[in-house]
Design an enzyme around this catalytic site. Structure first.
Site, PDB file in Angstrom:
ATOM      1  N   SER A 137       1.059  15.236  -6.325  1.00  0.00           N
ATOM      2  CA  SER A 137       0.941  14.038  -7.153  1.00  0.00           C
ATOM      3  C   SER A 137       0.113  14.336  -8.405  1.00  0.00           C
ATOM      4  O   SER A 137       0.485  15.191  -9.204  1.00  0.00           O
ATOM      5  CB  SER A 137       0.339  12.898  -6.314  1.00  0.00           C
ATOM      6  OG  SER A 137       0.454  11.657  -6.983  1.00  0.00           O
ATOM      7  N   GLU A 179       9.439  15.371  -8.445  1.00  0.00           N
ATOM      8  CA  GLU A 179       9.394  14.236  -7.517  1.00  0.00           C
ATOM      9  C   GLU A 179       8.593  13.133  -8.187  1.00  0.00           C
ATOM     10  O   GLU A 179       7.908  13.364  -9.177  1.00  0.00           O
ATOM     11  CB  GLU A 179       8.768  14.636  -6.184  1.00  0.00           C
ATOM     12  CG  GLU A 179       7.312  15.078  -6.261  1.00  0.00           C
ATOM     13  CD  GLU A 179       6.299  13.936  -6.215  1.00  0.00           C
ATOM     14  OE1 GLU A 179       6.545  12.940  -5.519  1.00  0.00           O
ATOM     15  OE2 GLU A 179       5.260  14.051  -6.897  1.00  0.00           O
ATOM     16  N   HIS A 203       6.191  12.267  -2.230  1.00  0.00           N
ATOM     17  CA  HIS A 203       5.520  11.069  -1.716  1.00  0.00           C
ATOM     18  C   HIS A 203       6.286  10.485  -0.527  1.00  0.00           C
ATOM     19  O   HIS A 203       6.935   9.437  -0.610  1.00  0.00           O
ATOM     20  CB  HIS A 203       5.387  10.023  -2.815  1.00  0.00           C
ATOM     21  CG  HIS A 203       4.339  10.349  -3.831  1.00  0.00           C
ATOM     22  ND1 HIS A 203       4.575  11.210  -4.879  1.00  0.00           N
ATOM     23  CD2 HIS A 203       3.055   9.938  -3.960  1.00  0.00           C
ATOM     24  CE1 HIS A 203       3.481  11.304  -5.613  1.00  0.00           C
ATOM     25  NE2 HIS A 203       2.542  10.549  -5.086  1.00  0.00           N
TER      26      HIS A 203
END
Length: 298
Positions: A109, A201, A271
Site C-alpha cells: 500500500s 493494485e 488489499h
C-alpha cells in the site's frame, strides 16, 4: 539488482511506523508470528506515537526509520501499516549505508513509496502483509512471507481467466499500489519499467480515477517497453452517479492490450486477505496460458 541477505534464526526484525499510527498492543500478533519463526523483534520508537493520523511527526518517523536502516543488528524493517504519510519522510532518509549493506524493507500500500525509491537504488524489497494485517492473513499467506525472508524459492500458479491476456515474459518485477506509482511520477522515486514486469493494485478508488491514472502512466512511457502486467486486487472500486461505463478490467485492458504483452487480473496480492508475498526487484518468469497463470521467482 541487489538481493538483501536472507534471514536466519536469531536475526532481528524492526517494526516501525512510516505512515498511520500503530500501537504496541496491536503489534502482538506480528511479534508472535516472527518469534514463532525463531526471529527477534524490535519495536521502533514510533510504535505508540500519535500525531493525528500518523505514527509520530514526520521528524520522528524519519528518525526511527533511519535508525533501523543504520543499525547493523536489524536485518529487516517491517512497516506497521499503510494509509498515508511515507512520502512525507522519503526525502529525509539517507540510504547511503543501506545501499552498501542492504536489508529487507517490507509492506504494501503506502509502502510503495519505499519500494519504488529503493528500487531506483538497485535493491529488492518485499511487497507483503504488514503487522496491521497479520491477524486477518491466512496461514498460507504468512507462509509466503516466511519463505521469502528465509530464501526459499517462491512460485505461484493460479487458474487463468477468460479476460486475461496470454503470453510469456521474463524480467525484473516492480510496482505496487497504482495510486502511489501515479503520485511519484516526475520524482526521483519514480521507477523505470523498461524491460520489467509491472505489478499494480489498489483500494477504494473511483473507476474514472483508475482510468486517469492509467492514461497518465501511459503518457509517461510506463508501458512502452514493459514486458508484462500483473494486476492484483482492485478492491472496493466505486462508480459515479452517472456510470463511467467500464469496470477496472475493461479500463486496464483498453489501455494495455495494444502492447501485446501478457496481462493477468485478480492476482492474489494487494488489499485482500490473500495477499501473497512478492519479491520486488527479483527476476521472474511470468506466463499466462489458456489454463494457468504462473509466476516464478529466481
Amino acid at each position: 539488482m541487489k538481493i538483501p541477505p536472507f534471514l536466519k534464526k536469531g536475526d532481528t526484525v524492526a517494526i516501525v511506523c512510516t505512515a498511520r499510527k500503530f500501537f504496541p498492543e496491536d503489534a502482538k500478533p506480528a511479534i508472535e508470528l516472527l518469534e514463532s519463526w525463531g526471529l527477534k523483534v524490535k519495536l521502533g520508537k514510533t510504535i505508540g506515537l500519535d500525531s493525528c493520523q500518523l505514527g509520530g511527526t514526520d521528524q520522528e518517523r524519519a528518525a526511527d526509520f533511519q535508525s533501523q536502516l543504520d543499525d547493523d543488528n536489524i536485518k529487516a524493517i517491517w512497516c506497521a501499516r499503510g494509509g498515508y504519510g511515507t512520502v512525507r519522510i522519503i526525502d529525509q532518509l539517507d540510504f547511503t549505508k543501506f545501499v552498501n549493506h542492504p536489508k529487507w524493507v517490507m509492506g504494501f500500500s503506502d509502502v510503495t513509496v519505499l519500494h519504488s525509491h529503493i528500487h531506483t537504488l538497485g535493491v529488492a524489497t518485499l511487497h507483503t502483509i504488514m503487522p496491521f494485517t497479520v491477524p486477518k492473513a491466512p496461514e498460507e499467506v504468512k507462509a509466503t512471507l516466511k519463505a521469502a525472508l528465509f530464501g526459499e524459492k517462491l512460485a505461484y500458479q493460479i487458474p487463468a481467466k477468460s479476460h486475461d491476456i496470454q503470453g510469456k515474459a521474463r524480467g525484473i518485477l516492480v510496482g505496487g499500489n497504482i495510486s502511489i506509482l501515479y503520485s511519484l511520477l516526475g520524482s526521483k522515486s519514480s521507477i523505470d519499467t523498461r524491460g520489467k514486469i509491472l505489478f499494480i493494485e489498489d483500494l477504494d478508488e473511483y473507476l474514472y480515477h483508475i482510468d486517469r491514472m492509467m492514461y497518465n502512466l501511459k503518457r509517461n512511457g510506463y508501458f512502452d517497453q514493459v514486458k508484462g502486467i500483473i494486476v492484483g486486487s482492485m478492491t472496493d472500486m466505486h462508480d459515479n452517479e452517472i456510470p463511467f461505463g467500464q469496470n477496472e478490467v475493461q479500463i486496464i485492458t483498453a489501455i494495455a492490450q495494444s502492447y501485446n504483452i501478457p496481462i493477468v487480473f485478480e492476482f492474489p496480492a494487494g488489499h485482500q486477505r490473500d495477499n501473497r508475498t512478492l519479491i520486488l526487484g527479483s527476476l521472474v518468469d511470468f506466463e499466462v496460458n489458456s489454463t494457468n497463470v504462473i509466476l516464478r521467482f529466481y
